[in-house]
Design a protein around this motif. Sequence first.
Motif, PDB file in Angstrom:
ATOM      1  N   MET A   1      -4.957  -4.362   4.130  1.00 20.80           N
ATOM      2  CA  MET A   1      -4.047  -3.167   5.144  1.00 20.80           C
ATOM      3  C   MET A   1      -4.634  -1.642   4.933  1.00 20.80           C
ATOM      4  O   MET A   1      -4.360  -0.996   5.956  1.00 20.80           O
ATOM      5  CB  MET A   1      -2.520  -3.009   4.715  1.00 20.80           C
ATOM      6  CG  MET A   1      -1.937  -4.483   4.979  1.00 20.80           C
ATOM      7  SD  MET A   1      -0.189  -4.389   4.427  1.00 20.80           S
ATOM      8  CE  MET A   1       0.481  -3.284   5.728  1.00 20.80           C
ATOM      9  N   SER A   2      -5.020  -1.330   3.691  1.00 21.52           N
ATOM     10  CA  SER A   2      -5.432  -0.139   3.672  1.00 21.52           C
ATOM     11  C   SER A   2      -6.811   0.239   3.070  1.00 21.52           C
ATOM     12  O   SER A   2      -7.303   1.239   2.518  1.00 21.52           O
ATOM     13  CB  SER A   2      -4.278   0.670   2.514  1.00 21.52           C
ATOM     14  OG  SER A   2      -4.528  -0.012   1.271  1.00 21.52           O
TER      15      SER A   2
ATOM     16  N   PRO B   1      -2.567  -4.457  -1.574  1.00 22.58           N
ATOM     17  CA  PRO B   1      -2.573  -3.884   0.043  1.00 22.58           C
ATOM     18  C   PRO B   1      -4.240  -3.771   0.587  1.00 22.58           C
ATOM     19  O   PRO B   1      -4.409  -3.124   1.574  1.00 22.58           O
ATOM     20  CB  PRO B   1      -2.234  -2.517  -0.011  1.00 22.58           C
ATOM     21  CG  PRO B   1      -2.432  -2.051  -1.426  1.00 22.58           C
ATOM     22  CD  PRO B   1      -2.488  -3.071  -2.250  1.00 22.58           C
TER      23      PRO B   1
ATOM     24  N   GLY C   1       0.891  -1.169   0.024  1.00 26.85           N
ATOM     25  CA  GLY C   1      -0.095  -0.079  -0.169  1.00 26.85           C
ATOM     26  C   GLY C   1       0.885   1.220  -0.245  1.00 26.85           C
ATOM     27  O   GLY C   1       1.699   1.495  -0.780  1.00 26.85           O
ATOM     28  N   ASP C   2       0.645   1.896   0.992  1.00 19.18           N
ATOM     29  CA  ASP C   2       1.360   3.438   0.864  1.00 19.18           C
ATOM     30  C   ASP C   2       2.050   3.573   2.506  1.00 19.18           C
ATOM     31  O   ASP C   2       2.206   4.985   2.822  1.00 19.18           O
ATOM     32  CB  ASP C   2       0.489   4.389   0.577  1.00 19.18           C
ATOM     33  CG  ASP C   2      -0.677   4.498   1.599  1.00 19.18           C
ATOM     34  OD1 ASP C   2      -0.915   3.655   2.557  1.00 19.18           O
ATOM     35  OD2 ASP C   2      -1.551   5.367   1.277  1.00 19.18           O
ATOM     36  N   ASP C   3       2.564   2.826   3.072  1.00 18.69           N
ATOM     37  CA  ASP C   3       3.049   2.810   4.275  1.00 18.69           C
ATOM     38  C   ASP C   3       4.487   2.978   4.218  1.00 18.69           C
ATOM     39  O   ASP C   3       5.176   2.051   3.817  1.00 18.69           O
ATOM     40  CB  ASP C   3       2.860   1.707   5.387  1.00 18.69           C
ATOM     41  CG  ASP C   3       3.372   2.020   6.815  1.00 18.69           C
ATOM     42  OD1 ASP C   3       4.573   2.330   6.908  1.00 18.69           O
ATOM     43  OD2 ASP C   3       2.792   1.553   7.764  1.00 18.69           O
TER      44      ASP C   3
ATOM     45  N   SER D   1      -3.356   1.439  -4.350  1.00 21.13           N
ATOM     46  CA  SER D   1      -4.628   1.568  -3.524  1.00 21.13           C
ATOM     47  C   SER D   1      -5.046   0.179  -3.181  1.00 21.13           C
ATOM     48  O   SER D   1      -4.612  -0.475  -3.797  1.00 21.13           O
ATOM     49  CB  SER D   1      -5.515   2.367  -4.376  1.00 21.13           C
ATOM     50  OG  SER D   1      -6.357   1.683  -5.308  1.00 21.13           O
ATOM     51  N   ALA D   2      -6.140   0.208  -2.621  1.00 21.89           N
ATOM     52  CA  ALA D   2      -6.235  -1.292  -1.917  1.00 21.89           C
ATOM     53  C   ALA D   2      -7.273  -1.730  -3.038  1.00 21.89           C
ATOM     54  O   ALA D   2      -7.395  -3.226  -2.984  1.00 21.89           O
ATOM     55  CB  ALA D   2      -7.483  -0.768  -0.790  1.00 21.89           C
TER      56      ALA D   2
ATOM     57  N   LYS E   1       3.886   1.574  -4.787  1.00 16.36           N
ATOM     58  CA  LYS E   1       2.696   2.273  -3.897  1.00 16.36           C
ATOM     59  C   LYS E   1       1.488   1.916  -4.906  1.00 16.36           C
ATOM     60  O   LYS E   1       1.259   2.143  -6.145  1.00 16.36           O
ATOM     61  CB  LYS E   1       3.009   3.663  -3.678  1.00 16.36           C
ATOM     62  CG  LYS E   1       1.849   4.419  -2.852  1.00 16.36           C
ATOM     63  CD  LYS E   1       2.260   5.699  -2.658  1.00 16.36           C
ATOM     64  CE  LYS E   1       1.235   6.619  -2.001  1.00 16.36           C
ATOM     65  NZ  LYS E   1       1.664   7.860  -1.665  1.00 16.36           N
TER      66      LYS E   1
END
Length: 75
Positions: A52-53, A49, A13-15, A33-34, A31
Amino acid sequence: FKALGKNITLTIGDDPAVAAQIQACGHIHKKCSAREVIVDAKNRVVSTPAYMSAADIAEADAGIGRLVAAIVELA
């Protein structure tokens, strides 16, 4: 991530902290999106992700559905 070998392209995702850990293990983090998936066809790794997101279950379902479709396509 070390069990995957080196130079695997994947996503969480983007962490930024987790992405940095992935890169420190010798992998490439993308990176996304879900709802999206990252396919590393060369290494036969598909990631999303979604869990997670995702903001909601529909968003997670979209990402997981795309992940399953990509795995089926690789098989």
